[in-house]
Write a protein that holds these residues in place. Structure first.
Motif: not given
Length: 192
Positions: A29-34, A38-42, A110-117
């Motif tokens: 999931l980390g690999f993808v969210t970087r 989109s959280p749904h796409l991730a 997932i949004e939190s991970r995306i924001d950080a990335a």
């Protein structure tokens, strides 16, 4: 980050694969969210990666790298297929659609991970200026925690080529001069 005691993906044991999934989920999931916004796409792409891993568990060869490196190779192929808009990817997404809807907590996480990335991507402006081959090696080593040798396996290149690409990426990041941020220093240190 990958699990400290990686388990190989069992080829014919659904219960064993469930354990493997739990061990490797955060890394994938980390690999993808970087790489997506989109959280749904991730979530969809992460599911596709594990479906592909389950279908191909019999191809895993421990002599060629760690389980997480094998999963990152699958992840890279799934993401490439998605971004090319291939029909294979569209069928894979259709297979998992509707299985489990994300609740607000899942979306928030997932949004939190995306924001950080996203913040990291903006801080590393020089990263975007690198050629794709240099970025691929740099991302696998610095962001995904693989060794240069493992990154070479994921990319299908020789370890020597991977080392040359890492050298060129570090040199290009150093050349950003006085506008270099602390993040660039961290990236340069991590690639040594």
């Amino acid at each position: 980050m990958p699990t400290e005691h990686p388990t190989a993906p069992p080829a014919r044991d659904p219960a064993g694969f469930a354990v493997f999934y739990e061990q490797q989920f955060d890394a994938v999931l980390g690999f993808v969210t970087r790489r997506v916004d989109s959280p749904h796409l991730a979530a969809d792409l992460t599911a596709d990666i594990f479906v592909t891993a389950l279908e191909n568990a019999h191809t895993y060869d421990a002599r060629r790298g760690t389980p997480v490196a094998w999963l990152y190779g699958i992840a890279r192929n799934v993401l490439s297929a998605h971004f090319r808009g291939s029909t294979r990817e569209l069928r894979a997404v259709a297979r998992i659609t509707g299985r489990r809807l994300l609740d607000d907590e899942d979306v928030s996480a997932i949004e939190s991970r995306i924001d950080a990335a996203r913040a990291t991507r903006h801080m590393a402006a020089a990263h975007a200026a690198l050629s794709e081959p240099l970025r691929d090696v740099l991302d696998l080593v610095v962001l995904d925690g693989l060794t240069t040798r493992e990154a070479a396996r994921v990319l299908g290149i020789s370890p020597a080529s991977a080392r040359v690409r890492m050298h060129r990426a570090r040199k290009a990041l150093r050349a950003t001069g006085p506008t270099r941020t602390d993040r660039h220093d961290i990236v340069l240190e991590a690639t040594r």
